[in-house]
Enzyme design. Sequence first.
Site, PDB file in Angstrom:
ATOM      1  N   LYS A  88       0.772  -0.948   0.077  1.00  0.00           N
ATOM      2  CA  LYS A  88       0.036   0.227   0.111  1.00  0.00           C
ATOM      3  C   LYS A  88       0.691   1.126   0.168  1.00  0.00           C
ATOM      4  O   LYS A  88       0.537   2.333  -0.220  1.00  0.00           O
ATOM      5  CB  LYS A  88      -1.146  -0.357   1.099  1.00  0.00           C
ATOM      6  CG  LYS A  88      -2.200  -0.889   1.158  1.00  0.00           C
ATOM      7  CD  LYS A  88      -3.242  -0.645   1.625  1.00  0.00           C
ATOM      8  CE  LYS A  88      -4.435  -1.093   1.675  1.00  0.00           C
ATOM      9  NZ  LYS A  88      -4.215  -3.014   2.035  1.00  0.00           N
ATOM     10  N   GLU A 108      -9.964   6.865   4.405  1.00  0.00           N
ATOM     11  CA  GLU A 108     -10.980   6.582   5.718  1.00  0.00           C
ATOM     12  C   GLU A 108     -10.113   4.882   5.109  1.00  0.00           C
ATOM     13  O   GLU A 108      -9.195   4.686   4.729  1.00  0.00           O
ATOM     14  CB  GLU A 108     -12.219   6.160   3.959  1.00  0.00           C
ATOM     15  CG  GLU A 108     -11.972   4.939   3.508  1.00  0.00           C
ATOM     16  CD  GLU A 108     -11.584   5.651   2.108  1.00  0.00           C
ATOM     17  OE1 GLU A 108     -10.850   6.144   1.780  1.00  0.00           O
ATOM     18  OE2 GLU A 108     -10.772   4.240   1.275  1.00  0.00           O
ATOM     19  N   SER A 140       1.023 -10.199  -2.008  1.00  0.00           N
ATOM     20  CA  SER A 140       1.080  -8.353  -0.944  1.00  0.00           C
ATOM     21  C   SER A 140       1.363  -7.709  -0.106  1.00  0.00           C
ATOM     22  O   SER A 140       1.531  -7.146   0.900  1.00  0.00           O
ATOM     23  CB  SER A 140      -0.151  -8.235  -1.207  1.00  0.00           C
ATOM     24  OG  SER A 140      -0.793  -8.683  -0.627  1.00  0.00           O
TER      25      SER A 140
END
Length: 398
Positions: free
Chosen positions: A96, A118, A384
Amino acid sequence: MTVLEPKTSFEVSNKGFYGRFGGAFIPEMLYPNVEELRQNYLAIMADPTFQTEFRALLTDYVGRPTPLFLAERLSNEIGATIYLKREDLCHTGAHKVNNTIGQILVAKRLNKQRIVAETGAGQHGVATATVCALMGLECIVYMGEIDMERQQPNVDRMRMLGATVVPAKSGSKTLKDATNEAMRHWINNPVDTHYIIGSVVGPHPYPDMVARFQSVISEEIRTQLLEKTGHENPDYVVACVGGGSNAAGAFFHYLHEPSVRLVAAEAAGLGVSSGHSAATTALGKPGVLHGSRTILMQTDDGQVTEPYSISAGLDYPGIGPLHAHLFDSGRGDFYAIEDDEAIRAGFQLSKLEGIIPAIETAHALAALPKMNLQASDVVVVCLSGRGDKDLATYSKYL
Ligand SMILES: *Cc1c(COP(=O)(O)O)cnc(C)c1O
């Protein structure tokens, strides 16, 4: 399977569409903010000084390039050559941060002083709070009140990094309510605030911008695979899909290489037909979610269905519009992976390779035995994230 027209494109159109999916379906009040971003993002990203700064941070702060690791024991077990793209080794433990680094640099060039985001499980909130600390920008993260209770360690991380975490107390007090409140904040502060979206979802240009930032993953895979095997193309690239950002990054430079099959693993929860699932392509229909036309889980009268998955990062009722198009066009293969299958794959990787994967990532690994692989196949799995955050869940199965 659909036969692809040679002209089928997987790039976003001028209007923000991938095939029949995408676009910007937003309230009028949000239009100036999204339009400012749309008019500027490509020029900002193409600027050589931006690229220099982005690349330097990926190297020195995130720790890129991440290794491409030949998993020999897993390869023997599966019966094909399996490489792991180690995004779990990025700073903060997942892919991310590639996107939040990129977006904070865009925000600075648009003269924004404040970042709003968010978060559901808190992973995107932590990645955003991290880069705000790095750049000295104010950070406000909206999080459902119930999610704050469930994910207390990530709330503490964000606060330690200097972010303000605002509980969303409306509706179901989870991700969608946090999204609404973050949007409202952005509408009320259009001039000085940038909204960092965490996946390839939302109105155009977000899906394209996030995919481009994450595309560093497949850029590196091509170079690393060429070095290791003499070919830059594998037979398969496999990734889990929540919103779809790690998958979009791992697929990006292979989208127009028809010899490379793109494989997406979605979370089937307790089973596709169990009523407790997040397998969007298996259960969903076209509709509009969070500002883009995509495939989403919905009732007959169009209300969004509450998703379920053991993995917080895959617990989302839609997928990004690029993935809806990959599914619709037959370019991608989509597998629905149940909770138990993912947990087993997580334990398997831990025991065979000494790598504890995030439960999201374990869904991608669980697709491998379903793919009818041949001994000669070369497969790259996007790892990931790391599993430290998931130990409490894994430990129930020990
Ligand atoms: C958030 C997350 C995901 C899901 O997000 P995508 O946008 O689909 O990539 C997958 N894996 C990990 C480790 C995550 O933190």
